[in-house]
Design a protein around this motif. Structure first.
Motif, PDB file in Angstrom:
ATOM      1  N   ALA A 106       0.830  -1.211   0.000  1.00 28.16           N
ATOM      2  CA  ALA A 106       0.000   0.000   0.000  1.00 28.16           C
ATOM      3  C   ALA A 106       0.862   1.258   0.000  1.00 28.16           C
ATOM      4  N   THR A 107       1.938   1.256   0.788  1.00 27.87           N
ATOM      5  CA  THR A 107       2.811   2.427   0.873  1.00 27.87           C
ATOM      6  C   THR A 107       3.449   2.726  -0.473  1.00 27.87           C
ATOM      7  N   LEU A 108       4.022   1.699  -1.097  1.00 31.81           N
ATOM      8  CA  LEU A 108       4.665   1.886  -2.399  1.00 31.81           C
ATOM      9  C   LEU A 108       3.639   2.220  -3.476  1.00 31.81           C
ATOM     10  N   GLY A 109       2.464   1.584  -3.379  1.00 33.46           N
ATOM     11  CA  GLY A 109       1.421   1.868  -4.362  1.00 33.46           C
ATOM     12  C   GLY A 109       0.927   3.294  -4.287  1.00 33.46           C
ATOM     13  N   VAL A 110       0.663   3.777  -3.071  1.00 38.67           N
ATOM     14  CA  VAL A 110       0.198   5.159  -2.904  1.00 38.67           C
ATOM     15  C   VAL A 110       1.269   6.145  -3.370  1.00 38.67           C
ATOM     16  N   TYR A 111       2.518   5.864  -2.989  1.00 37.37           N
ATOM     17  CA  TYR A 111       3.616   6.745  -3.402  1.00 37.37           C
ATOM     18  C   TYR A 111       3.780   6.738  -4.923  1.00 37.37           C
ATOM     19  N   PHE A 143       9.775   2.247 -11.593  1.00 33.53           N
ATOM     20  CA  PHE A 143      10.442   1.413 -10.597  1.00 33.53           C
ATOM     21  C   PHE A 143       9.555   1.251  -9.367  1.00 33.53           C
ATOM     22  N   PHE A 144       8.982   2.336  -8.884  1.00 31.72           N
ATOM     23  CA  PHE A 144       8.154   2.256  -7.691  1.00 31.72           C
ATOM     24  C   PHE A 144       6.876   1.475  -7.949  1.00 31.72           C
ATOM     25  N   LEU A 145       6.319   1.611  -9.139  1.00 31.52           N
ATOM     26  CA  LEU A 145       5.116   0.848  -9.456  1.00 31.52           C
ATOM     27  C   LEU A 145       5.421  -0.653  -9.508  1.00 31.52           C
ATOM     28  N   LEU A 146       6.557  -1.016 -10.119  1.00 31.43           N
ATOM     29  CA  LEU A 146       6.950  -2.428 -10.150  1.00 31.43           C
ATOM     30  C   LEU A 146       7.281  -2.934  -8.752  1.00 31.43           C
ATOM     31  N   PHE A 147       7.898  -2.060  -7.957  1.00 30.14           N
ATOM     32  CA  PHE A 147       8.207  -2.367  -6.562  1.00 30.14           C
ATOM     33  C   PHE A 147       6.914  -2.704  -5.818  1.00 30.14           C
ATOM     34  N   ALA A 148       5.884  -1.889  -6.041  1.00 31.22           N
ATOM     35  CA  ALA A 148       4.586  -2.111  -5.399  1.00 31.22           C
ATOM     36  C   ALA A 148       3.970  -3.428  -5.851  1.00 31.22           C
ATOM     37  N   VAL A 149       4.079  -3.722  -7.142  1.00 30.87           N
ATOM     38  CA  VAL A 149       3.535  -4.983  -7.666  1.00 30.87           C
ATOM     39  C   VAL A 149       4.241  -6.172  -7.006  1.00 30.87           C
ATOM     40  N   GLY A 150       5.556  -6.045  -6.808  1.00 36.26           N
ATOM     41  CA  GLY A 150       6.301  -7.109  -6.148  1.00 36.26           C
ATOM     42  C   GLY A 150       5.788  -7.375  -4.748  1.00 36.26           C
ATOM     43  N   PHE A 151       5.616  -6.320  -3.962  1.00 34.44           N
ATOM     44  CA  PHE A 151       5.106  -6.494  -2.603  1.00 34.44           C
ATOM     45  C   PHE A 151       3.667  -6.996  -2.621  1.00 34.44           C
ATOM     46  N   GLY A 152       2.881  -6.532  -3.587  1.00 34.02           N
ATOM     47  CA  GLY A 152       1.502  -7.001  -3.684  1.00 34.02           C
ATOM     48  C   GLY A 152       1.439  -8.491  -3.974  1.00 34.02           C
ATOM     49  N   THR A 153       2.303  -8.951  -4.868  1.00 28.98           N
ATOM     50  CA  THR A 153       2.366 -10.378  -5.189  1.00 28.98           C
ATOM     51  C   THR A 153       2.733 -11.198  -3.965  1.00 28.98           C
ATOM     52  N   LEU A 154       3.726 -10.725  -3.221  1.00 33.34           N
ATOM     53  CA  LEU A 154       4.146 -11.439  -2.014  1.00 33.34           C
ATOM     54  C   LEU A 154       3.051 -11.418  -0.946  1.00 33.34           C
ATOM     55  N   ALA A 155       2.367 -10.288  -0.816  1.00 30.36           N
ATOM     56  CA  ALA A 155       1.304 -10.173   0.184  1.00 30.36           C
ATOM     57  C   ALA A 155       0.152 -11.122  -0.117  1.00 30.36           C
ATOM     58  N   VAL A 156      -0.269 -11.170  -1.376  1.00 29.54           N
ATOM     59  CA  VAL A 156      -1.373 -12.058  -1.754  1.00 29.54           C
ATOM     60  C   VAL A 156      -0.970 -13.518  -1.549  1.00 29.54           C
ATOM     61  N   SER A 157       0.234 -13.878  -2.008  1.00 30.42           N
ATOM     62  CA  SER A 157       0.686 -15.264  -1.881  1.00 30.42           C
ATOM     63  C   SER A 157       0.789 -15.680  -0.414  1.00 30.42           C
ATOM     64  N   HIS A 158       1.388 -14.832   0.400  1.00 32.23           N
ATOM     65  CA  HIS A 158       1.543 -15.156   1.823  1.00 32.23           C
ATOM     66  C   HIS A 158       0.178 -15.280   2.503  1.00 32.23           C
TER      67      HIS A 158
END
Length: 200
Positions: A106-111, A143-158
């Motif tokens: 959420a932080t990276l996505g909002v930013y 970069f930040f948008l891809l960064f957010a997608v990475g964390f989102g993928t990990l969050a959903v999987s976890h």
């Protein structure tokens, strides 16, 4: 953990295999490398006294505090990415890791989205000179948008693997504005009040 686990979760939070797949693991590795690499940028700023002269000289002490704070946050982000694909630890329960992963997303996505809005304002001439948008600025936003997608993928999987209730994601999302507000408003205001740097 039972209070945070839903045996009947459905939709994006439905149960998944206990171990992360190769794609998720690769995403975690890339996210960790991005966090550490981006933290090193701030370390280099400090080691080279980047802000000790020029237009930012008056803010050098405050920017040093901010730089090291951001380094800490990025290292925490790398740790969260690692824990999101690692076996659950007693000192890092799955619900806590889920909250942190969703907060990172959420932080990276909002930013990132805020940067997109700012870029659109510049591109249309509503908030400044369109000439300020260069290849570096575009790469930074992507970069930040891809960064957010990475964390989102990990969050959903976890969340799916540990069958954690969706409300945990909501708690993580609520942490995003608090973190951004603290980094960009609260801490600079505190540093200014302490006389570490002039008011912004």
């Amino acid at each position: 953990m039972a209070s945070s686990i839903s045996p009947s979760a459905s939709g994006p939070f439905a149960s998944a295999p206990a171990r992360p797949g190769r794609a998720v693991t690769a995403t975690a590795v890339l996210t960790i490398l991005a966090c550490v690499g981006f933290a090193l940028v701030n370390v280099v700023f400090e080691l080279t006294d980047r802000f000790s002269g020029g237009a930012y000289a008056d803010y050098a002490d405050g920017l040093a505090v901010m730089n090291w704070l951001v380094v800490g946050l990025k290292i925490v982000g790398a740790g969260v990415a690692l824990l999101s694909v690692a076996p659950e630890r007693r000192w890092a329960p799955a619900p806590l890791v889920a909250v942190l992963a969703w907060a990172g997303f959420a932080t990276l996505g909002v930013y990132g989205l805020g940067s997109v809005v700012q870029a659109l304002g510049l591109a249309t001439g509503m908030t400044g000179d369109p000439g300020r948008i260069g290849a570096g600025a575009v790469a930074y936003v992507l970069f930040f948008l891809l960064f957010a997608v990475g964390f989102g993928t990990l969050a959903v999987s976890h969340t799916r693997r540990h069958r954690i209730r969706a409300r945990v994601a909501v708690v993580g999302f609520l942490g995003a504005p608090l973190l951004l507000g603290g980094v960009f408003v609260g801490i600079p205001a505190l540093l200014a009040a302490l006389g570490v740097m002039p008011p912004l």
